[in-house]
Structure formats: structure tokens, C-alpha cells
Scaffold this active site. Structure first.
Site, PDB file in Angstrom:
ATOM      1  N   TYR A  58       0.819  -1.224   0.000  1.00  0.00           N
ATOM      2  CA  TYR A  58       0.000   0.000   0.000  1.00  0.00           C
ATOM      3  C   TYR A  58       0.847   1.266   0.000  1.00  0.00           C
ATOM      4  O   TYR A  58       0.442   2.288  -0.553  1.00  0.00           O
ATOM      5  CB  TYR A  58      -0.993  -0.022   1.179  1.00  0.00           C
ATOM      6  CG  TYR A  58      -2.175  -0.909   0.892  1.00  0.00           C
ATOM      7  CD1 TYR A  58      -2.198  -2.241   1.319  1.00  0.00           C
ATOM      8  CD2 TYR A  58      -3.241  -0.454   0.118  1.00  0.00           C
ATOM      9  CE1 TYR A  58      -3.259  -3.073   0.997  1.00  0.00           C
ATOM     10  CE2 TYR A  58      -4.308  -1.283  -0.204  1.00  0.00           C
ATOM     11  CZ  TYR A  58      -4.303  -2.598   0.232  1.00  0.00           C
ATOM     12  OH  TYR A  58      -5.347  -3.432  -0.107  1.00  0.00           O
ATOM     13  N   HIS A 109     -14.420   1.313  -0.531  1.00  0.00           N
ATOM     14  CA  HIS A 109     -13.313   0.429  -0.123  1.00  0.00           C
ATOM     15  C   HIS A 109     -12.206   1.180   0.604  1.00  0.00           C
ATOM     16  O   HIS A 109     -11.079   0.689   0.699  1.00  0.00           O
ATOM     17  CB  HIS A 109     -12.749  -0.303  -1.357  1.00  0.00           C
ATOM     18  CG  HIS A 109     -13.734  -1.241  -1.972  1.00  0.00           C
ATOM     19  ND1 HIS A 109     -13.615  -1.734  -3.253  1.00  0.00           N
ATOM     20  CD2 HIS A 109     -14.895  -1.769  -1.488  1.00  0.00           C
ATOM     21  CE1 HIS A 109     -14.646  -2.528  -3.518  1.00  0.00           C
ATOM     22  NE2 HIS A 109     -15.438  -2.555  -2.476  1.00  0.00           N
ATOM     23  N   THR A 176     -15.795  -0.125 -14.096  1.00  0.00           N
ATOM     24  CA  THR A 176     -15.754  -1.185 -13.099  1.00  0.00           C
ATOM     25  C   THR A 176     -16.295  -2.469 -13.697  1.00  0.00           C
ATOM     26  O   THR A 176     -17.257  -2.468 -14.445  1.00  0.00           O
ATOM     27  CB  THR A 176     -16.548  -0.832 -11.817  1.00  0.00           C
ATOM     28  OG1 THR A 176     -16.582  -1.982 -10.953  1.00  0.00           O
ATOM     29  CG2 THR A 176     -17.973  -0.378 -12.120  1.00  0.00           C
TER      30      THR A 176
HETATM   31  N1  APR Z   1     -11.709   3.668 -19.111  1.00  0.00           N
HETATM   32  C1  APR Z   1     -12.857   3.089 -18.664  1.00  0.00           C
HETATM   33  N2  APR Z   1     -12.931   1.806 -18.231  1.00  0.00           N
HETATM   34  C2  APR Z   1     -11.786   1.085 -18.281  1.00  0.00           C
HETATM   35  C3  APR Z   1     -10.555   1.609 -18.748  1.00  0.00           C
HETATM   36  C4  APR Z   1     -10.548   2.967 -19.161  1.00  0.00           C
HETATM   37  N3  APR Z   1      -9.424   3.558 -19.620  1.00  0.00           N
HETATM   38  N4  APR Z   1      -9.612   0.623 -18.655  1.00  0.00           N
HETATM   39  C5  APR Z   1     -10.245  -0.462 -18.151  1.00  0.00           C
HETATM   40  N5  APR Z   1     -11.546  -0.193 -17.936  1.00  0.00           N
HETATM   41  C6  APR Z   1     -12.591  -1.043 -17.376  1.00  0.00           C
HETATM   42  C7  APR Z   1     -12.435  -2.522 -17.633  1.00  0.00           C
HETATM   43  O1  APR Z   1     -13.039  -2.886 -18.874  1.00  0.00           O
HETATM   44  C8  APR Z   1     -13.187  -3.111 -16.431  1.00  0.00           C
HETATM   45  O2  APR Z   1     -14.573  -3.170 -16.698  1.00  0.00           O
HETATM   46  O3  APR Z   1     -12.516  -0.882 -15.976  1.00  0.00           O
HETATM   47  C9  APR Z   1     -12.932  -2.081 -15.331  1.00  0.00           C
HETATM   48  C10 APR Z   1     -11.843  -2.492 -14.371  1.00  0.00           C
HETATM   49  O4  APR Z   1     -12.309  -3.592 -13.630  1.00  0.00           O
HETATM   50  P1  APR Z   1     -11.442  -4.114 -12.379  1.00  0.00           P
HETATM   51  O5  APR Z   1     -10.004  -4.146 -12.787  1.00  0.00           O
HETATM   52  O6  APR Z   1     -12.106  -5.355 -11.878  1.00  0.00           O
HETATM   53  O7  APR Z   1     -11.559  -2.938 -11.295  1.00  0.00           O
HETATM   54  P2  APR Z   1     -12.773  -2.672 -10.309  1.00  0.00           P
HETATM   55  O8  APR Z   1     -14.079  -3.037 -10.960  1.00  0.00           O
HETATM   56  O9  APR Z   1     -12.617  -1.290  -9.809  1.00  0.00           O
HETATM   57  O10 APR Z   1     -12.481  -3.710  -9.106  1.00  0.00           O
HETATM   58  C11 APR Z   1     -13.375  -3.661  -8.031  1.00  0.00           C
HETATM   59  O11 APR Z   1     -12.003  -5.232  -6.827  1.00  0.00           O
HETATM   60  O12 APR Z   1      -9.927  -5.972  -6.236  1.00  0.00           O
HETATM   61  C12 APR Z   1     -11.003  -5.254  -5.811  1.00  0.00           C
HETATM   62  O13 APR Z   1     -10.896  -3.572  -4.184  1.00  0.00           O
HETATM   63  C13 APR Z   1     -10.611  -3.825  -5.525  1.00  0.00           C
HETATM   64  O14 APR Z   1     -12.007  -1.873  -5.716  1.00  0.00           O
HETATM   65  C14 APR Z   1     -11.514  -3.007  -6.425  1.00  0.00           C
HETATM   66  C15 APR Z   1     -12.636  -3.968  -6.754  1.00  0.00           C
END
Ligand code: APR
Length: 235
Positions: A58, A109, A176
Site C-alpha cells: 500500500y 473500499h 468497473t
Molecule cells: N476507461 C474506462 N474503463 C476502463 C478503462 C478505461 N481507460 N480501462 C479499463 N476499464 C474497465 C475494464 O473494462 C473493467 O470493466 O474498468 C474495469 C476495471 O475492472 P477491475 O479491474 O475489476 O476494477 P474494479 O471493478 O474497480 O475492481 C473492483 O475489486 O480488487 C477489488 O478492491 C478492488 O475496488 C476493487 C474492486
């Protein structure tokens, strides 16, 4: 005071909204969970086993987030506050929404810039970009830990987040994968017939996009377009 005259836009964001600020997402190729084992660096078991390893993980992310800059997606969401009551619910632990100008940001989170006692979650202190080291203690004498939610821990802010979504006039999802609960379940609490928009270059696999306006672009270019569309259609 809540602004009852303006339409309420509730925006649920994830790592994708900060990707163009240089912060890696979790599940895309090259993402954080390809490089690190979740149980070792983001779980309560990992903390019990090797707290120093977690502090280092972190500390590096906190430094990187502090050096990152808000991108046009963060700015466009802040600009919407000129016409709407904009409530951001983010899964991100960076403070780019705040630094991009958003006034109402709920961190589901937790936040990298905060630390808390490892014994009492109410003893929270703002550490900005500073590292947490073994031996750094809270006022109760317990080791300081990042004030973030790890896998296996409760999400204390899910209740207020659910209330916000249930009161939305417009729902937006940006960047997300919506695979982590309870955050992923928030979209189900939106009133049934409100306008729904999603900005993501991909189709989040677990999401039924029927009835959603999908701007299939990266957040940096798609969110300013979304801003113009929402102002045109709903102001
Ligand atoms: N612009 C918009 N969306 C994007 C981009 C971008 N430049 N690049 C990637 N993405 C999208 C991907 O297609 C995907 O749908 O962002 C999303 C990323 O998904 P994750 O990597 O799973 O991230 P997130 O959804 O925030 O994860 C949720 O999981 O590990 C835990 O605590 C962590 O808060 C996190 C949670």
C-alpha cells in the site's frame, strides 16, 4: 443540505476511471491481480501472516496515487455539478475524484491517504502520501494499517451507498467490472425506469446491459461525451 431542486446523478466508479491517470486496474491484462496475490496483499489473513508485506504494497500504491493527476473523466464528473446534484460512489482508494473537483465522494473500499488503528477502526488519521511502517502506532498503541477494506472484511459504507442509488434520478457506471460484491449489487437498488449510462471500452461480463446507454470508450474520452449527453437530455 441535500439539493432537492436538481436531478440527482449517482455515479458508481471503479479502477477504469483512474486508468488514464496511470493507475493500473485490477483484472485487465497486466492488472494488479496478475502481479500480486490478493490473499497476500489485500486480505485480513495476509495482514495476520505478514503485515510488513501489506504495508509495503500500500505504501507503493499510495505514493503512485499521490503522484497521479486527475484525468478528463474526473473533471467532466466535477463539471456536471454545475447543473446536477452529483453523488460519486467509488470503489477506488485514490483521491482523484476529489482532486478532480467532485464535492460528494463516497469511498466504498476506503482511502489510501488514511490510516487507522489495527485494533479500533474508528481511530483514523490522514497521512496524505506518507508511508506506514511497522512500529507506527495509533493513539491506542496499536499498529497503524491502511484504512482500506480488505477481502474478508465488512464494507461499512455499503448502507449509505445503497440509499444514494435508491434515490438516483440518473445512474452512471464508469470503469468497473462489477464482479466484487457488495459494490456490484448496488446497481440493483436503482429505481426501475431511470436513465442508465455506462462508460467502459469493454462489456462488463456479469452485467445485463439491456436498457443501458453504453458509451464503449475509455473514461478519458467517453466521460466528457457522457457529460454533454446528460446535460442535453436531462438538464
Ligand atoms: N476507461 C474506462 N474503463 C476502463 C478503462 C478505461 N481507460 N480501462 C479499463 N476499464 C474497465 C475494464 O473494462 C473493467 O470493466 O474498468 C474495469 C476495471 O475492472 P477491475 O479491474 O475489476 O476494477 P474494479 O471493478 O474497480 O475492481 C473492483 O475489486 O480488487 C477489488 O478492491 C478492488 O475496488 C476493487 C474492486
Amino acid at each position: 443540505m441535500p439539493d432537492i431542486t436538481r436531478k440527482k446523478i449517482v455515479v458508481i466508479t471503479g479502477a477504469g476511471v483512474s486508468a488514464e491517470s496511470g493507475l493500473a486496474t485490477f483484472r485487465d491484462s497486466g492488472g494488479v491481480w496478475e502481479k500480486y496475490d490478493i490473499t497476500e496483499v489485500a486480505s485480513i489473513e495476509g495482514w495476520r501472516k505478514d503485515p510488513e508485506n501489506i504495508l509495503e504494497f500500500y505504501n507503493a500504491r499510495r505514493k503512485q496515487a499521490a503522484e497521479a493527476k486527475p484525468n478528463p473523466a474526473h473533471k467532466a464528473l466535477a463539471d456536471l455539478e454545475d447543473f446536477f446534484d452529483v453523488q460519486i460512489i467509488t470503489q477506488n482508494v485514490d483521491d482523484l475524484h476529489e482532486r478532480g473537483g467532485s464535492s460528494n465522494v463516497l469511498h466504498l473500499h476506503g482511502e489510501l491517504r488514511k490510516a487507522r488503528s489495527s485494533k479500533n477502526e474508528d481511530l483514523v488519521t490522514d497521512i496524505g502520501a506518507d508511508p506506514i511502517k511497522m512500529g507506527d502506532v495509533a493513539e491506542d498503541g496499536a499498529q497503524l494499517r491502511p484504512d482500506v477494506v480488505w477481502f474478508g472484511e465488512m464494507v461499512p459504507m455499503i448502507e449509505p451507498a445503497t440509499v444514494l442509488v435508491s434515490e438516483a434520478d440518473i445512474l452512471v457506471v464508469i470503469g468497473t467490472s462489477l464482479v466484487v460484491y457488495p459494490a456490484a449489487g448496488l446497481v440493483d437498488y436503482a429505481p426501475p425506469h431511470i436513465p442508465r449510462y455506462i462508460v467502459d471500452p469493454a462489456e462488463p461480463e456479469l452485467m445485463n446491459l439491456d436498457g443501458w446507454n453504453h458509451i464503449k470508450e475509455r473514461a478519458g474520452s467517453g466521460t466528457p461525451k457522457l457529460k454533454d449527453l446528460i446535460i442535453k437530455e436531462h438538464r
